[in-house]
Design an enzyme around this catalytic site. Structure first.
Site, PDB file in Angstrom:
ATOM      1  N   HIS A 124      -2.824   9.264  14.784  1.00 22.98           N
ATOM      2  CA  HIS A 124      -3.158   9.533  16.214  1.00 22.98           C
ATOM      3  C   HIS A 124      -4.240   8.671  16.764  1.00 22.98           C
ATOM      4  CE1 HIS A 124      -3.612  12.040  19.856  1.00 22.98           C
ATOM      5  NE2 HIS A 124      -2.368  12.106  19.783  1.00 22.98           N
ATOM      6  N   GLN A 204      -0.964  18.505  13.140  1.00 23.67           N
ATOM      7  CA  GLN A 204       0.439  18.953  13.110  1.00 23.67           C
ATOM      8  C   GLN A 204       0.815  19.467  11.755  1.00 23.67           C
ATOM      9  OE1 GLN A 204       2.664  18.405  15.262  1.00 23.67           O
ATOM     10  NE2 GLN A 204       1.538  17.046  16.633  1.00 23.67           N
ATOM     11  N   CYS A 365       0.754   8.708  21.244  1.00 26.19           N
ATOM     12  CA  CYS A 365      -0.471   8.275  20.929  1.00 26.19           C
ATOM     13  C   CYS A 365      -0.614   7.962  19.589  1.00 26.19           C
ATOM     14  CB  CYS A 365      -1.616   9.516  21.256  1.00 26.19           C
ATOM     15  SG  CYS A 365      -1.232  10.262  22.969  1.00 26.19           S
TER      16      CYS A 365
HETATM   17  N1  PLP Z   1      -3.822  14.218  15.961  1.00 27.48           N
HETATM   18  C1  PLP Z   1      -2.500  14.479  15.770  1.00 27.48           C
HETATM   19  C2  PLP Z   1      -1.867  14.142  14.449  1.00 27.48           C
HETATM   20  C3  PLP Z   1      -1.951  14.965  16.886  1.00 27.48           C
HETATM   21  O1  PLP Z   1      -0.433  15.368  16.731  1.00 27.48           O
HETATM   22  C4  PLP Z   1      -2.646  15.321  18.093  1.00 27.48           C
HETATM   23  C5  PLP Z   1      -1.798  15.767  19.306  1.00 27.48           C
HETATM   24  O2  PLP Z   1      -0.843  15.215  19.562  1.00 27.48           O
HETATM   25  C6  PLP Z   1      -3.975  15.120  18.220  1.00 27.48           C
HETATM   26  C7  PLP Z   1      -4.714  14.782  17.003  1.00 27.48           C
HETATM   27  C8  PLP Z   1      -4.878  15.490  19.156  1.00 27.48           C
HETATM   28  O3  PLP Z   1      -4.753  16.982  19.561  1.00 27.48           O
HETATM   29  P1  PLP Z   1      -5.346  17.493  21.041  1.00 27.48           P
HETATM   30  O4  PLP Z   1      -4.809  16.502  22.070  1.00 27.48           O
HETATM   31  O5  PLP Z   1      -4.888  18.962  21.116  1.00 27.48           O
HETATM   32  O6  PLP Z   1      -6.954  17.322  20.963  1.00 27.48           O
END
Ligand code: PLP
Length: 404
Positions: A124, A204, A365
């Site tokens: 991500h 996740q 993302c």
């Molecule tokens: N990492 C992963 C694998 C994610 O799916 C997400 C959110 O979709 C994030 C990080 C970021 O999470 P947050 O936006 O809650 O900080």
């Protein structure tokens, strides 16, 4: 808990009863954020009706009460991830802030010119960009573990990237774009054999299987409450005690000091050293309620229920002409990403929405992962404990409408 019980869990989530565009709601976007059970909503209400005050500040009754609730939530999280100590649990806004905290502090303390951080091609953006910023400041660089055509983490390629300049490995536990479960235990073992610490992005993972940070032996583990039936704005960074003691503070301010003069400041011990400013007590209370809720159902039972739904959905999308699943790793989380020939992900998502089916459409993302598969985006159905076969059937019916 048995399958029959799962069929009733939808009723615990009041929002799922609302109609969307005149249709029953098939909410298949829990990887973006989960809906909240009554129990969590009620805990938040009770907190503001009975307990609200600032923490660690007053000697008055409510301040003590808010502090106790906040610290009890920390202990609740410790138990949930089986950390050795409650002071290894730092409350943050979410996964993004947890990773930024480590990247910024580790970057300042440990990164030098020519050093390397290893990430994977399925990360991500929140597990890429903070490291880029830290590398840019230190004159260090990123090394990227490639992924296979099925979306598997290529372990042999990873091993080749670990070298004398590697300072940290930062990889996801479960990919939000592809669903791949990465071999986290082997990754940690291999990195540790070279003396390299590991951060795992558990955003996740935590809602779908029991996570044991001691068994994983990872140095850092990050996750967001809102993907785990808790409110937005609360998340967790687990860090091994020795790392939290060693790294410098992230932000400065109130709540994180022992003494301040204009000449120098003495920081409080972890985790408070990393929690500058008024904390999100409401969020911590909601998170604790969410953990009570999921653990009463059982993480193993939740995992089995979602795996069965994923299998059913994967088989049924095969009925749709021109649909291609992106991410076919052997071990997957509750995520089904796909493209439909002749339609953009946005077009697919828009038609599904008209049928009351909520999926995420776009790059999730994770642009590098999308480009690895030659697509700019996918439609992604993701499953949670409240989903059932009716949701999947509604998705399939809506996908037939896309084809029409
Ligand atoms: N990492 C992963 C694998 C994610 O799916 C997400 C959110 O979709 C994030 C990080 C970021 O999470 P947050 O936006 O809650 O900080």
């Amino acid at each position: 808990m048995t399958g029959t019980h799962f069929s009733r869990l939808r009723d615990d989530f009041p929002l799922l009863a609302r109609l969307v565009r005149g249709r029953r709601l098939a909410y298949l976007d829990s990887a973006a954020t989960t809906q909240k059970p009554n129990e969590v909503i009620e805990a938040l209400r009770r907190y503001y009706l009975e307990d609200n005050a600032n923490t660690h500040r007053g000697v008055h009754f409510l301040s003590d009460r808010a502090t106790d609730l906040y610290e009890a939530a920390r202990e609740r999280v410790r138990r949930f991830v089986n950390a050795a100590r409650a002071d290894e649990i730092v409350f943050v806004r979410g996964t993004t802030e947890a990773i930024n905290l480590v990247a910024a502090t580790f970057g300042r303390a440990c990164l030098r010119v020519g050093d390397e951080i290893v990430v994977s091609a399925m990360e991500h953006h929140s597990n890429i960009v903070p490291w880029q910023i830290a590398c840019e400041q230190a004159g260090a660089g990123l090394r990227v573990v490639p992924i296979g055509d099925d979306g598997e983490f290529l372990f042999e390629e990873f091993e080749k990237l670990i070298g004398p300049r590697t300072r940290l490995v930062a990889v996801t536990h479960v990919s939000n774009a592809l669903g791949t479960v990465t071999p986290v235990r082997r990754i940690v073992e291999r990195a540790h054999a070279a003396g390299v610490p590991v951060l795992l992005d558990g955003a996740q993972a935590v809602a779908h299987a029991a996570v044991d940070v001691q068994a994983l032996d990872c140095d850092f583990y990050a996750f967001s409450g809102h993907k785990l039936y808790a409110p937005m704005g609360i998340g967790v960074l687990y860090g091994k005690a020795e790392w939290l003691a060693r790294l410098p503070p992230y932000q400065g301010g109130g709540h994180m000091i022992r003494d301040v003069t204009f000449e120098r400041t003495e920081y409080d011990a972890p985790p408070r050293k990393y929690e500058a400013g008024t904390p999100n007590v409401e969020g911590a209370v909601g998170l604790a309620a969410a953990l009570d809720y999921v653990e009463r159902i059982g993480m193993a039972a939740i995992g089995e229920h979602e795996a069965a739904l994923l299998d059913y959905a994967t088989a049924r999308v095969g009925e749709i002409d021109g649909l291609r699943v992106i991410g076919t790793a052997r071990e997957k989380g509750a995520i089904l990403s796909f493209v439909v020939d002749g339609f953009t992900a946005q077009e697919v998502g828009t038609v599904l929405d008209r049928h009351g089916v909520a999926v995420r459409s776009g790059h999730h993302c994770a642009l590098p992962a999308m480009r690895r598969f030659g697509v700019e985006g996918t439609a992604r159905a993701s499953f949670a404990l409240y989903n059932n076969r009716e949701d999947v059937d509604q998705l399939i019916e809506a996908l037939r409408a896309v084809r029409r």
